[in-house]
Design a protein around this motif. Sequence first.
Motif, PDB file in Angstrom:
ATOM      1  N   GLU A 195      -6.192  -4.404  -4.603  1.00 28.88           N
ATOM      2  CA  GLU A 195      -6.747  -5.209  -4.096  1.00 28.88           C
ATOM      3  C   GLU A 195      -7.943  -6.605  -4.863  1.00 28.88           C
ATOM      4  O   GLU A 195      -9.484  -5.224  -5.849  1.00 28.88           O
ATOM      5  N   GLN A 269      -8.332 -12.776  -0.270  1.00 28.54           N
ATOM      6  CA  GLN A 269      -7.635 -11.594  -0.721  1.00 28.54           C
ATOM      7  C   GLN A 269      -6.283 -11.364  -0.691  1.00 28.54           C
ATOM      8  O   GLN A 269      -5.697 -12.130   0.044  1.00 28.54           O
ATOM      9  N   SER A 317     -12.653  -4.684  -0.630  1.00 31.27           N
ATOM     10  CA  SER A 317     -11.211  -4.379  -1.948  1.00 31.27           C
ATOM     11  C   SER A 317     -11.506  -2.805  -1.990  1.00 31.27           C
ATOM     12  O   SER A 317     -12.508  -2.552  -2.164  1.00 31.27           O
TER      13      SER A 317
END
Length: 697
Positions: A195, A269, A317
Amino acid sequence: MEIFGANVFNDAVMRERLPKNVYKSLSNTIDKGLPLDPSVAEVVANAMKDWAIEKGATHFTHWFQPMTGFTAEKHDSFISPTSDGKVIMEFSGKELIKGEPDASSFPSGGLRATFEARGYTAWDCTSPAFIKEDGGAKILCIPTAFCSYTGEALDKKTPLLRSMEALSKQAIRVLRLFGNETSTRVITTVGPEQEYFLIDKKFYDNRMDLMLTGRTLFGAMPPKGQELEDHYFGSIKERVAAFMKELNIELWKLGILAKTQHNEVAPGQFEIAPIFASTNIATDHNQLVMDVMKKVAIRHDLVCLLHEKPFAGVNGSGKHNNWSLATDDGQNLLEPGNTPHENAQFLTFLCAVIKAVDDYAELLRLSAANPGNDHRLGANEAPPAIISIFLGEQMSDILEQLANGGVKSSKQGGTITVGVSTLPTLVKDVTDRNRTSPFAFTGNKFEFRMVPSSLSIAGPNVVLNTIVAEVLSQIADRLEQATDFNTELQKILGEIARNHKRIIFDGNGYSEEWVAEAEKRGLPNIKSMVDAVPHLITEKSVKLFEKHNVFSEVELHSRYEILMEQYCKQINIEAQTMIHMAKRQILPAVVKYATNLAASINTIKNASAQADVSAQEDILNEVSALLASFKQKVYNLEALAEEAKAMEEDLYKKGVFYRDVVFKAMNSLRADADKLETLVDAELWPIPTYAQMLFML
């Protein structure tokens, strides 16, 4: 097909360019774990050099992974002088096998004194060489291990390779007891989902906190965050799609099996996921993924943020470490099959993982510890700081049957009818997913969801491999001494099911009820890196790692020092950055706004004595009060940071001071700044806002 692996000295290239006997010898080392024959190095080096030069490479480097968590490289050209004043292109077997970078400037945790500079890199032939393209230059990169002059591991790769050998050794012992005489190695495989955030470079360039620390130290929440849940799996914006397209091409050239890409939960994201590879190669690939993402982003006037929590108030993340076990002849040892209750071998390996995670939960938590993850774990996002295992309905039922004396059945998934005639009937999986679980069984693998997004996956997999190797060792010891294999196996599986079912939790890991329940069960809840790191050097941990030749006690203590120093240094950098931004940017902006406001009030009063300026005065009073508080907190943080730097106590106490005192003062300072951001004229506010960074892509 023409792109994939174009910059990799892979098996196909070696088969084509190496003599058959050399190729066979090298393949036996790579595929079967046999010792490397030094005589092949000269031939391989020459073939590798010719291939690299044909690709446009002029230099080579031993590419290694020191304990900084990043990669390192020192470039040497292929040119060598000749007696007639010209040069030839050379690369010897000696240069392939061994390099000598300076070891004194990398973290060593006391293993090496500053004046003791010599270190060695050793060719890891199990991970293929590749060509990196940087700014038009092409460099032949040779994956290597890195050790000190006295032989201790100074990197993340060496312990990983050791742990893979340890697990293979113990897994083969168990497989032999099940009558498997064909498998010669057991390989751990990993598919790390990565991520990350993207922001416009112009905003990044105006945020010192992002440049120096990777996260925003100031920033008020915008009117909209992620509450509408409209970003997750949403349509990918063209600018981001262009970045992803180039990223995929660059990764495919390096033989990295980038497969999946999508929007993640928070605005700005995203996630990229590869296909599984052996753990060693997957670790190398993930380091390359992080490096390539940053470089490609810059080409699109973007910046890739890998910090675990770059923006407060929205999801951070992680890096989901999908881990499994496979034999060298293609058998997935965590594949349950259609009737897992009848698959004793699968149940043995499943129970081994369950026991390992319960016995060594503190080590597993430690393996996912870094300063950034402290902001993420235990927040309202996956996962909590408590280690638990999600098995799903089918496997949980089987474990309960084992605990009660024997397994007789397996729950089946069935089908789902959607209720629209034109839509197909769906085959239903035997278990749902649990996104709140830090360690979840997901069909034929375990997903360790706690790993930080910026961390090398080497550490988590070293721990996973070693703790599972230990439990398999215990199981093999008992079974090898048993007079009745089946009876003893059933006894072992039943004991594990009864004694370790406390680690199984299929419910909501975000809930407060689970925190209370986990405490009743005796499960550790290690909320910070500072509290996790000491578990690395307990007697239990030292005994474990020394038994399986993964770490010596000296190597463990060095890593303890490195991790604690990294924590203290990171918090200090963040504190100093806050102080700088507060003094040089925020304070002057607020003073200017207050001055303008005061001048406006005086101007209005002079123009009309009857004018109502109470609103302006209220704002001025509020801003002035916050300004005074903010200024005092800046000086308070400055004093505390200096006090922390001057501490000569042990590293643990220093870490606790940074966490409990300095970090608390940082949060207090931020609260005032974020409130001021909502009051001060937007034209005067000196740093880009969350709304700009998260939504202007």
